[in-house]
Design a protein around this motif. Structure first.
Motif, PDB file in Angstrom:
ATOM      1  N   ASN A 270       0.815  -1.211   0.000  1.00  0.00           N
ATOM      2  CA  ASN A 270       0.000   0.000   0.000  1.00  0.00           C
ATOM      3  C   ASN A 270       0.854   1.269   0.000  1.00  0.00           C
ATOM      4  O   ASN A 270       0.372   2.349  -0.336  1.00  0.00           O
ATOM      5  CB  ASN A 270      -0.938   0.021   1.213  1.00  0.00           C
ATOM      6  N   GLN A 271       2.133   1.121   0.383  1.00  0.00           N
ATOM      7  CA  GLN A 271       3.012   2.289   0.495  1.00  0.00           C
ATOM      8  C   GLN A 271       3.803   2.582  -0.781  1.00  0.00           C
ATOM      9  O   GLN A 271       4.570   3.537  -0.814  1.00  0.00           O
ATOM     10  CB  GLN A 271       4.002   2.071   1.656  1.00  0.00           C
ATOM     11  N   ILE A 272       3.624   1.780  -1.833  1.00  0.00           N
ATOM     12  CA  ILE A 272       4.461   1.954  -3.021  1.00  0.00           C
ATOM     13  C   ILE A 272       4.014   3.151  -3.844  1.00  0.00           C
ATOM     14  O   ILE A 272       2.932   3.701  -3.638  1.00  0.00           O
ATOM     15  CB  ILE A 272       4.459   0.684  -3.898  1.00  0.00           C
ATOM     16  N   THR A 273       4.829   3.518  -4.817  1.00  0.00           N
ATOM     17  CA  THR A 273       4.579   4.702  -5.631  1.00  0.00           C
ATOM     18  C   THR A 273       3.541   4.432  -6.709  1.00  0.00           C
ATOM     19  O   THR A 273       3.254   3.279  -7.056  1.00  0.00           O
ATOM     20  CB  THR A 273       5.878   5.170  -6.308  1.00  0.00           C
ATOM     21  N   SER A 274       3.028   5.506  -7.265  1.00  0.00           N
ATOM     22  CA  SER A 274       2.051   5.394  -8.348  1.00  0.00           C
ATOM     23  C   SER A 274       2.667   4.739  -9.584  1.00  0.00           C
ATOM     24  O   SER A 274       1.990   3.995 -10.302  1.00  0.00           O
ATOM     25  CB  SER A 274       1.505   6.778  -8.700  1.00  0.00           C
ATOM     26  N   ASP A 275       3.948   5.025  -9.844  1.00  0.00           N
ATOM     27  CA  ASP A 275       4.629   4.414 -11.003  1.00  0.00           C
ATOM     28  C   ASP A 275       4.695   2.898 -10.854  1.00  0.00           C
ATOM     29  O   ASP A 275       4.504   2.158 -11.822  1.00  0.00           O
ATOM     30  CB  ASP A 275       6.041   4.990 -11.154  1.00  0.00           C
ATOM     31  N   LYS A 276       4.966   2.436  -9.645  1.00  0.00           N
ATOM     32  CA  LYS A 276       5.034   0.992  -9.404  1.00  0.00           C
ATOM     33  C   LYS A 276       3.658   0.350  -9.568  1.00  0.00           C
ATOM     34  O   LYS A 276       3.547  -0.778 -10.081  1.00  0.00           O
ATOM     35  CB  LYS A 276       5.575   0.732  -7.995  1.00  0.00           C
TER      36      LYS A 276
END
Length: 376
Positions: A270-276
């Motif tokens: 849930n903490q990852i970036t939008s690009d990921k």
């Protein structure tokens, strides 16, 4: 098993326990209100500026009660039996951004517990529920609300239900914790539905988005009941959790503890970036395109009665094995022998019964699919 005869609690341990309670104790600021049913229903269905005052947040479940259960709830009210309190939370300004809300949402009531009851009340008063399967008031079988005598309609709408309102001073963590604890003993709320209530974030939003993918739904042949109870989201969560923990050999996967494994992965991701997030969506779609092209029956199997929905274990084995193979060769064109794996004795042996109970079995069945497709 710990019994009173096998353990003694010292004064020191009592002091430590009291200190922990004080440290972790959450101050819950709340009001207790009694509202007539008519007022509760009006707050739920009447819109002001396009929004109702009482609303169901996106992490809550879909309407799950069947009409017999709804009818029995109405019967309980007519009999004057005690009704559990409904829990709501006042939207504060601090929570607007976190929950993707607007200024107009200030002061609205978010339903924490009680959505099934409120929906049932609204359906009954709005002539959408015909009573059935009653145990005591059998003479009311087949009644709509309008079939009740006018005096009884008035008394029903005046009957009050207690509402516990968490005020705007109660933080988001406490609200979600309350939701989890209220539902932790419920047989109706499955693991995926609980996750929606306590682990919101970008990744969970992606699961919801992908779960609406028509290609995915068709390839898995989900039933309406499975969709209703969020099985598609569960399948996709398993896909990413097993795919992206493959390289570490599923270090965090504990025997017979799949729920904790998925919960931890969801919380971390849930903490990852939008690009990921976009990369993950792309990889999921590549896997679906491969299945659509090379597996005529998708993930499911045909039986005498038609399509047989794929099990979780078979889905994650196939989907993760395919995705891993595509990571090595994006232009993979499998042989006919490789495509027969779905019906092979080895695959069925690897995916039957409690095949998900150990990381050794998880690796074995995923590696089988990957190796078959790559011709290894």
């Amino acid at each position: 098993m710990i019994t009173t005869s096998t353990i003694e609690i010292s004064q020191e341990r009592q002091n430590e326990a009291e200190e922990q309670i004080r440290e972790l104790h959450k101050t819950v600021d709340y009001n207790t209100i009694e509202y007539p049913i008519e007022v509760i229903v009006n707050k739920f269905i009447e819109e002001e500026n396009g929004k109702t005052e009482l609303f169901i947040p996106d992490y809550q479940r879909e309407f799950a009660w069947d009409e017999i259960r709804q009818s029995k709830f109405i019967e309980s009210i007519l009999l004057g039996l005690p009704i559990p309190a409904i829990y709501v939370a006042d939207n504060s300004e601090e929570l607007l951004e976190e929950n993707n809300l607007e200024t107009e949402d200030l002061g609205r009531w978010e339903i924490i517990d009680g959505t099934q009851r409120i929906r049932t009340l609204a359906r009954f008063i709005n002539q959408e529920l015909r009573l059935q399967g009653l145990e005591k008031l059998t003479k009311l079988e087949g009644f709509l609300f309008s079939d009740l005598p006018l005096a009884r309609q008035r008394r029903f709408k005046r009957a009050s239900i207690r509402i516990i309102e968490l005020t705007e001073d109660t933080d988001e963590e406490t609200r979600r914790n309350l939701f989890e604890r209220i539902n932790s003993g419920s047989v109706e709320l499955n693991a995926m539905e609980k996750r929606r209530g306590i682990r919101r974030g970008k990744f969970l939003d992606l699961l919801d988005k992908l779960a609406k993918n028509t290609k995915f739904l068709e390839l898995c042949s989900f039933s309406e009941a499975q969709i209703k109870y969020k099985d598609p989201q569960e399948y996709i969560l398993r896909f990413f959790a097993f795919l992206n923990n493959y390289d570490n050999g599923y270090e965090s996967f504990i025997k017979k503890n799949i729920t904790d494994f998925l919960d931890e992965y969801l919380e971390e991701t849930n903490q990852i970036t939008s690009d990921k997030i976009l990369e993950m969506e792309k990889e999921f779609n590549q896997m679906l395109n491969f299945v659509e092209r090379y597996f005529p029956n998708g993930f499911y199997q045909e039986n005498k009665t038609g399509k047989k929905p794929v099990t979780r274990i078979k889905f994650e084995s196939l989907s993760v094995g395919i995705a891993l193979a595509l990571r090595e060769n994006l232009n993979l064109k499998p042989t006919s022998n490789a495509l027969s794996l779905l019906y092979s004795k080895e695959f069925n042996d690897y995916t039957k019964g409690d095949a998900s109970s150990s990381k050794v079995k998880v690796l074995r069945r995923i590696n089988y699919v990957k190796s078959m497709l790559l011709g290894e």
